[in-house]
Design an enzyme around this catalytic site. Sequence first.
Site, PDB file in Angstrom:
ATOM      1  N   ASN A 131      -5.262  62.694  34.239  1.00 16.01           N
ATOM      2  CA  ASN A 131      -4.097  61.850  34.530  1.00 16.01           C
ATOM      3  C   ASN A 131      -3.999  61.568  36.030  1.00 16.01           C
ATOM      4  O   ASN A 131      -3.686  60.449  36.437  1.00 16.01           O
ATOM      5  CB  ASN A 131      -2.807  62.535  34.054  1.00 16.01           C
ATOM      6  CG  ASN A 131      -2.666  62.524  32.552  1.00 16.01           C
ATOM      7  OD1 ASN A 131      -3.450  61.886  31.847  1.00 16.01           O
ATOM      8  ND2 ASN A 131      -1.671  63.229  32.044  1.00 16.01           N
TER       9      ASN A 131
ATOM     10  N   ARG B 274      -7.562  49.602  21.182  1.00 22.22           N
ATOM     11  CA  ARG B 274      -8.538  50.639  21.515  1.00 22.22           C
ATOM     12  C   ARG B 274      -9.167  51.151  20.210  1.00 22.22           C
ATOM     13  O   ARG B 274      -8.501  51.791  19.419  1.00 22.22           O
ATOM     14  CB  ARG B 274      -7.874  51.822  22.227  1.00 22.22           C
ATOM     15  CG  ARG B 274      -7.368  51.531  23.604  1.00 22.22           C
ATOM     16  CD  ARG B 274      -6.846  52.802  24.276  1.00 22.22           C
ATOM     17  NE  ARG B 274      -5.981  52.495  25.396  1.00 22.22           N
ATOM     18  CZ  ARG B 274      -6.399  52.186  26.628  1.00 22.22           C
ATOM     19  NH1 ARG B 274      -7.680  52.132  26.885  1.00 22.22           N
ATOM     20  NH2 ARG B 274      -5.536  51.924  27.584  1.00 22.22           N
TER      21      ARG B 274
ATOM     22  N   ARG C 182      -7.309  48.913  29.341  1.00 18.61           N
ATOM     23  CA  ARG C 182      -7.877  49.565  30.527  1.00 18.61           C
ATOM     24  C   ARG C 182      -8.742  50.758  30.187  1.00 18.61           C
ATOM     25  O   ARG C 182      -8.343  51.635  29.426  1.00 18.61           O
ATOM     26  CB  ARG C 182      -6.747  49.975  31.473  1.00 18.61           C
ATOM     27  CG  ARG C 182      -7.280  50.433  32.821  1.00 18.61           C
ATOM     28  CD  ARG C 182      -6.181  50.768  33.796  1.00 18.61           C
ATOM     29  NE  ARG C 182      -5.563  49.588  34.343  1.00 18.61           N
ATOM     30  CZ  ARG C 182      -4.260  49.478  34.553  1.00 18.61           C
ATOM     31  NH1 ARG C 182      -3.445  50.455  34.237  1.00 18.61           N
ATOM     32  NH2 ARG C 182      -3.758  48.382  35.065  1.00 18.61           N
TER      33      ARG C 182
ATOM     34  N   HIS D  71      -0.842  43.976  22.699  1.00 22.06           N
ATOM     35  CA  HIS D  71      -0.578  45.393  22.473  1.00 22.06           C
ATOM     36  C   HIS D  71      -0.014  45.661  21.092  1.00 22.06           C
ATOM     37  O   HIS D  71       0.113  46.811  20.660  1.00 22.06           O
ATOM     38  CB  HIS D  71       0.394  45.908  23.566  1.00 22.06           C
ATOM     39  CG  HIS D  71       0.381  47.381  23.750  1.00 22.06           C
ATOM     40  ND1 HIS D  71       1.516  48.160  23.595  1.00 22.06           N
ATOM     41  CD2 HIS D  71      -0.617  48.229  24.053  1.00 22.06           C
ATOM     42  CE1 HIS D  71       1.197  49.417  23.812  1.00 22.06           C
ATOM     43  NE2 HIS D  71      -0.082  49.506  24.092  1.00 22.06           N
TER      44      HIS D  71
ATOM     45  N   TYR E 275      -2.488  61.822  18.640  1.00 23.83           N
ATOM     46  CA  TYR E 275      -1.212  61.213  19.037  1.00 23.83           C
ATOM     47  C   TYR E 275      -0.315  61.128  17.813  1.00 23.83           C
ATOM     48  O   TYR E 275      -0.782  60.915  16.692  1.00 23.83           O
ATOM     49  CB  TYR E 275      -1.429  59.767  19.524  1.00 23.83           C
ATOM     50  CG  TYR E 275      -2.266  59.584  20.763  1.00 23.83           C
ATOM     51  CD1 TYR E 275      -2.875  60.619  21.433  1.00 23.83           C
ATOM     52  CD2 TYR E 275      -2.454  58.287  21.264  1.00 23.83           C
ATOM     53  CE1 TYR E 275      -3.636  60.395  22.566  1.00 23.83           C
ATOM     54  CE2 TYR E 275      -3.215  58.054  22.395  1.00 23.83           C
ATOM     55  CZ  TYR E 275      -3.812  59.113  23.044  1.00 23.83           C
ATOM     56  OH  TYR E 275      -4.564  58.881  24.161  1.00 23.83           O
TER      57      TYR E 275
ATOM     58  N   ARG F 214       9.028  60.476  26.639  1.00 22.91           N
ATOM     59  CA  ARG F 214       7.958  61.445  26.916  1.00 22.91           C
ATOM     60  C   ARG F 214       7.538  61.434  28.372  1.00 22.91           C
ATOM     61  O   ARG F 214       7.377  62.470  28.987  1.00 22.91           O
ATOM     62  CB  ARG F 214       6.751  61.152  26.043  1.00 22.91           C
ATOM     63  CG  ARG F 214       5.625  62.148  26.186  1.00 22.91           C
ATOM     64  CD  ARG F 214       4.316  61.592  25.686  1.00 22.91           C
ATOM     65  NE  ARG F 214       3.708  60.758  26.707  1.00 22.91           N
ATOM     66  CZ  ARG F 214       3.026  59.650  26.490  1.00 22.91           C
ATOM     67  NH1 ARG F 214       2.848  59.197  25.287  1.00 22.91           N
ATOM     68  NH2 ARG F 214       2.496  58.953  27.472  1.00 22.91           N
TER      69      ARG F 214
ATOM     70  N   HIS G 165       3.874  59.634  20.827  1.00 21.03           N
ATOM     71  CA  HIS G 165       3.512  58.245  21.140  1.00 21.03           C
ATOM     72  C   HIS G 165       4.340  57.146  20.479  1.00 21.03           C
ATOM     73  O   HIS G 165       4.346  56.006  20.952  1.00 21.03           O
ATOM     74  CB  HIS G 165       2.016  58.038  20.802  1.00 21.03           C
ATOM     75  CG  HIS G 165       1.434  56.793  21.362  1.00 21.03           C
ATOM     76  ND1 HIS G 165       1.093  55.700  20.571  1.00 21.03           N
ATOM     77  CD2 HIS G 165       1.136  56.437  22.626  1.00 21.03           C
ATOM     78  CE1 HIS G 165       0.598  54.752  21.334  1.00 21.03           C
ATOM     79  NE2 HIS G 165       0.611  55.165  22.585  1.00 21.03           N
TER      80      HIS G 165
END
Lengths: 505, 669
Positions: B45, B363, B393, B423, B456, B553, B581
Amino acid sequence: MKNGLFAVINIGASAFRMHISEYANGHEKLLEYLVKPLSLGRDTFSKGYISLENVYKSTKILESFKNKIDEYRIGKNYCAVCTSGVREAQNRYFFLDHAKIHTGLDIKILNSYEEIYIKFLGIKHNIEQFSAYEEKGLLFANISSGNIALSIHKGEKIIFSASLPYGSLRVNEIFKDVSVLKKYKAYEQYIYNMFYTIRSSLPFKLNLFYIISSGSSIDLLTDIIKSKRDCLKRKTLEELYHRLRTKNSNEIVKELGIRSSDAEVLLPVLIIYLNMMDFAGKDRIYFSKYSFPYILSLYYTSNIRDRGYNKRLRNTFYYIGDRYGFDRSHAKIVSSFSLKLFDSLKQMHLLKLKERLLLEGSAILHDIGYFIDAEHHEEHSYYITKSLNYPGLSKGDINIIAIINFMHREVPGRDYDTLISSLPVEKRLLVFKLASLLRVADSLDSSHMQLIKDFTVTVDVDSIIIKARTLKHPFLEHLAFDKKSKMFIETFGVKIFLETKILYE
Amino acid sequence: MNNDYPFINREISTLSFNQRVLYEAKDKDVPLFERLKFVAIFSSNCDEFYMIRVAGLKDQVEAGYDKKDRSGLTPKEQLGKVSLLAHKLVVEQQNIFRFLVEECSMENVIFSPKLEGDLYDIAESIFNDEILAVISPVTLSPANPFPFIYNNRLTVFVEMEREGKHYDALVIIPENLKRIYQINLNGYNYIMTIEQIIKQFLDKIFLGFEIRDSYMFRLTRNADLTVAEEGAEDLLKLIESQLSKRKKGNVVRVEVDQEMPDKVRNFLMKNISFEKDDIFVVDGIIDLTFLFNIKSNKGSFYYKPFLPKLPKDIPLDSSLFDRIKEKDIILYRPYNDFRLIARLVELAANDKDVLAIKMTLYRADRDSSIISSLITAAGKGKQVSIVIELKARFDEEKNVEWAKKMEEAGCVVTYGIMGLKIHAKNLLIVRKEQGKIVRYSHIATGNYNENTARLYTDIDYLTSDEDVGRETGQLFNFLTGYTDFISDKQRLSLAPADLRNTILSLIDNEIKNAGNKIKGKIIIKINSLIDKKLIVKLYEASQAGVKIDMIVRGICGTTPGIKGLSDNIKVRSIVGRFLEHPRILYFYNGGNERFFISTADWMERNMDHRVESLFEIVEKTSKEKLRKLLEYNLRDNCKTWELVGTSYNKVKTKGKRFNQQEYLMDNPF
């Protein structure tokens, strides 16, 4: 179509639309509705043709619509139509050809009267009280990008019908170079002129009770005004108009949060509606939110019908006749006689209901040419009829009625070849058949005195006998019958005789 | 809009979240190797944070931009605060790691053992067989200029001598070499890093030189891939060409060994071009992401394995379609098995009645069975449309690869909309059943990725509702360019069109109710909250008396508990085994409760620059399940942090212990 999938592609002046429906027992369910803005009208109304760039863009859009047809495996269950943006383009056939080669789609050009008629049918289907409104007096208007389709209905007849080149995008294009501060004045003058023209073509002051409108202009206004009712009020439109009339498109976009293509046409739309309300003397407009593609879907799947069509057509013909000062009694009886002959001789001529209607039309209108002069009245009847517009009656059918009107009078040595050469082969025989029947019917009231009230028709192997009862001896009728029945004999190859009996004998 | 509202700085909040992640490594209830993973997550991260966020701030400073952000800080001030906090956290990280190394040693897992005896021999073999041939050492001299060091490459700086002359050299460790070598020997599990091995055998690399000393360092470079899409005829080619640039951006961080002397640091500064403030002195091992890859057979080192379950009434054969028609299905990953969705796509691919399959892809994982099924479907003549977001990304390369593969197979692949990231996560299956069209919609808060689906938490929703099918169809028509407008939406709101406004209206409705003395209540579970308009609206709602419970979160820009402003706002963050998530929204709505699931976090980038969805759940049972889920989240007293003012405090377990993730593992939907 009662069951299955059906797709409509509508190529309008400002956008391409696709509507895919699923029908189950005649009930329609919307599956997909696609809109791709592309202003073909901007090209056509300003330059007179569609630019090559836009031909290519159009094809790309149509390719994606074709993918949709393939996705749902719709096959040939679709109709693709285009309106003024393509219809009025000089290179319209190139456009259609290019689209066909690249996509395989068969696209039809909808003429303006078909367009009005289909829209009218759709709105009639949507608004329950439409027939009641028609009876009292109704102005129906559909404002699209290219044209305004206007018709005035009263008492089961159409008083006026026209597709006028005053659509919102067209008007915007005409005055695009006028400064923003003055543009609204230009629009006002132009549109006032349209209503003036309509007013002057009407014979008397009309009492109209309702204005009903539909089309993309209504969608635009209802999106802005967010009316909870099914009508738009004059006051609201006026306020909006006064607020926006000196603003440019960008300012309107910012103020109302609408698309720039809509902002460009908003002022013409408002002015048209305000003038319409002045014209009709009404302060509100009822509307239908049925989209044109949806109406097309209902129409081409035969899920909307025009039940009052024949009656309305007949009434309209009589109305037109009145406007030209015709002999109503003569027209009525000739019409009755024509239809009796038609029905009695069905086995011989083998024509259908649609042709019966054409005969009726010509029977009512055949003498309107007297309005101009008596000597060549059939010629005047011809061109007056040809100039008529009636939603639901194609130009082809109007032409046939006009030709029959021309042919109704016996002129020795007259040749009809030039007149009918423009007709398709199968229509040429049709006009002779119907003209023959009309001539015979017309001769039976040659005196215009309605001496013959009724008759019977006897069909023998080699002859047809008309037996009529009369009040007085019909000298003129016999004379006319002898002359006018020649076409009948030449067309059908069978002799026809008239026998009259005076009622008191 | 009033600018007097308090906002927590986004970057500080990000680091604060990362701190909570790191602290999971301190939790004794977490198994040992899982704690190590949290240390690795922290490193990963931080890497991303520096590559993107800090890089962005540095760009602003360099450009001379000095406007204050909504938290009242200029970019320079933000960099200062970020640096302070990041340094503190890195020190903490290394302390925690050292502690865990101790714990590991008690379990016979030894990090960086002394290389002697058998270990030496093994290390030497590794060096000779795997390393020596691959590395390209560089002796620095006027004839050999300082080489370019790519992003995140560990490098050994070597000081050496020959014939009385001093030399400096570099050994840049190649990407394709393993980072660690785990050796089981005599009952011990030894973990050697590659840099440890290289440093051991430097004399074999630099033959004839005397090695004086060696130090490790690593550069982090700006990796923000800003793609100018205007005029990009082929977005695919553009992304491919940009990928290589990622490795070469400006330096934003330099991690160095604690032993590295100042003169070496200065030398690097001069040759690589970075500032003193960019230096992180690491008392320990640089780049702890290798901890993701350490393995052990000992079960107690890991979380108890669990098998995701499915509700008993859900079949896995073609009667699944009938089941969906019967009643909507709501699932919660990873507790429910995501493979149901993969199975649905597989069934659709082989079903003769299916006409079309459409999907968004943000993804995907490398061995995606879903993508294989789509390729099969295309081969069987079905219309397969995939909307791929190439700009996800760090997944751009993977997505480019998949795009090409699917195009070759006959799928219609589109890349979404210029200037907007796609998205939304949607799947649509169009089927013809007895002459009628039935559309099966899948709406999710998580990606179509079978790997992340195990890690997730996310909601999956399946329905055959006609309106939803039509709206989802419209969404795909819009994304694939078949239509420019989406109208008549009942269940679906979309960003950037109307999603934010929909949320604002929902909050306004609670404000109105509270004003009319009707209870106003909102529960929000999201990952990030930084959108100014939404934060201000929440403050207004609190002032109006609306009770607001938020489970955020990660980043949170609101300050709860301020008297007269945010008394009614409570913010919690849950960091646990699984990455929380989903985005779930609840509005009391005067008793006619409304539930929504969404793909959008409450950030400007989501609301204005992405295609996101907000979907209303109306089916009774599903609403009930979501209600329970939110209750569990609010009840959790094991993994919850509460935001008090601008700091987070771990909620202490009082009374009965309740870990909502553990509970859901045993009690999935």
